[in-house]
Motif scaffolding. Sequence first.
Motif, PDB file in Angstrom:
ATOM      1  N   ASP A   1       0.834  -1.209   0.000  1.00 25.51           N
ATOM      2  CA  ASP A   1       0.000   0.000   0.000  1.00 25.51           C
ATOM      3  C   ASP A   1       0.865   1.254   0.000  1.00 25.51           C
ATOM      4  O   ASP A   1       0.548   2.241  -0.681  1.00 25.51           O
ATOM      5  CB  ASP A   1      -0.914   0.000   1.227  1.00 25.51           C
ATOM      6  N   THR A   2       1.962   1.230   0.758  1.00 26.11           N
ATOM      7  CA  THR A   2       2.849   2.384   0.809  1.00 26.11           C
ATOM      8  C   THR A   2       3.530   2.618  -0.537  1.00 26.11           C
ATOM      9  O   THR A   2       3.668   3.761  -0.984  1.00 26.11           O
ATOM     10  CB  THR A   2       3.911   2.193   1.910  1.00 26.11           C
ATOM     11  N   MET A   3       3.932   1.538  -1.200  1.00 24.31           N
ATOM     12  CA  MET A   3       4.547   1.677  -2.521  1.00 24.31           C
ATOM     13  C   MET A   3       3.571   2.267  -3.527  1.00 24.31           C
ATOM     14  O   MET A   3       3.945   3.120  -4.345  1.00 24.31           O
ATOM     15  CB  MET A   3       5.046   0.311  -3.006  1.00 24.31           C
ATOM     16  N   ASP A   4       2.328   1.830  -3.482  1.00 21.75           N
ATOM     17  CA  ASP A   4       1.320   2.398  -4.380  1.00 21.75           C
ATOM     18  C   ASP A   4       1.162   3.895  -4.140  1.00 21.75           C
ATOM     19  O   ASP A   4       1.065   4.690  -5.083  1.00 21.75           O
ATOM     20  CB  ASP A   4      -0.030   1.699  -4.160  1.00 21.75           C
ATOM     21  N   ALA A   5       1.136   4.284  -2.868  1.00 19.67           N
ATOM     22  CA  ALA A   5       0.967   5.697  -2.536  1.00 19.67           C
ATOM     23  C   ALA A   5       2.182   6.510  -2.952  1.00 19.67           C
ATOM     24  O   ALA A   5       2.054   7.593  -3.541  1.00 19.67           O
ATOM     25  CB  ALA A   5       0.713   5.846  -1.032  1.00 19.67           C
ATOM     26  N   PHE A   6       3.375   6.006  -2.666  1.00 20.78           N
ATOM     27  CA  PHE A   6       4.601   6.713  -3.046  1.00 20.78           C
ATOM     28  C   PHE A   6       4.648   6.980  -4.543  1.00 20.78           C
ATOM     29  O   PHE A   6       5.031   8.062  -4.989  1.00 20.78           O
ATOM     30  CB  PHE A   6       5.834   5.889  -2.662  1.00 20.78           C
ATOM     31  N   HIS A   7       4.293   5.972  -5.328  1.00 20.94           N
ATOM     32  CA  HIS A   7       4.461   6.055  -6.776  1.00 20.94           C
ATOM     33  C   HIS A   7       3.240   6.609  -7.505  1.00 20.94           C
ATOM     34  O   HIS A   7       3.202   6.600  -8.737  1.00 20.94           O
ATOM     35  CB  HIS A   7       4.822   4.678  -7.338  1.00 20.94           C
TER      36      HIS A   7
END
Length: 254
Positions: free
Chosen positions: A86-92
């Motif tokens: 979820d954090t990777m999706d938000a970062f990118h």
Amino acid sequence: MRILKSIVIAFSIYSKIPVPQFEWKEEDMEYMMCFFPWIGIVIGLCIYFWRVFSQSLGIGEICYTLIGGAIPLMITGGFHVDGYMDTMDAFHSYQSREKKLEILKDSHIGAFAAIMLGAYGLIYLGAFSEIQEENLLKIVCAGFVLARCLSGLSVVSFPPAKKSGLFHIFSSSAQKTKVKISLYVQGAACMVYMVGQSLYAGIIVPGAALCAFIYYYYRCKKEFGGFTGDTAGYCVLLCEGSMIVAAALLNILA
């Protein structure tokens, strides 16, 4: 009794290890984060004894590496992996802060989550396969405890990005001073153990985790304005991965 309930809640939330079930009350979660690192102890012991078992039976390196890499997933049920994705999706997403926080709450998996998890998994397994020296493996096993000490400290020390969710609940329910002392003591004991196994590696490997933790703080503060349960899971994987890569480099350069 409250301490026992806190232990049960910690294992119930952060692992798939069967524990007694009961109705949770807010006061039962006051010391729950003190026992979060204990799941790391279970993971570290399982990985170490898997190494001993593999060597005694002559199990091949590929089998050893893949199952060794799967052990944390089997014990935790992938709880922290979900937060990482979820954090990777938000970062990118490169959206506004508000949109990024919405993405963190979204249960759907985006393309970047899958891509970055695949990249993480390849790096993790490749590095794990290079850790051959026994004392270095013991340091890595202790790293699963240290990663959870750091993540737990983020929960009780860092500001939540929103007034809801597990991060806010655990942060507001905790006896923060006592929990911080417990996590600092456990983290310090973990690093002393690492140094006892190897002075040089015992400094470099936890140093990599601390660098990852600092990066975690500034990146999430910049991107989200605070921290959530998902970012705490991201913290666990980031610290674990950093320590395993550092240990692998030390093993290669030795």
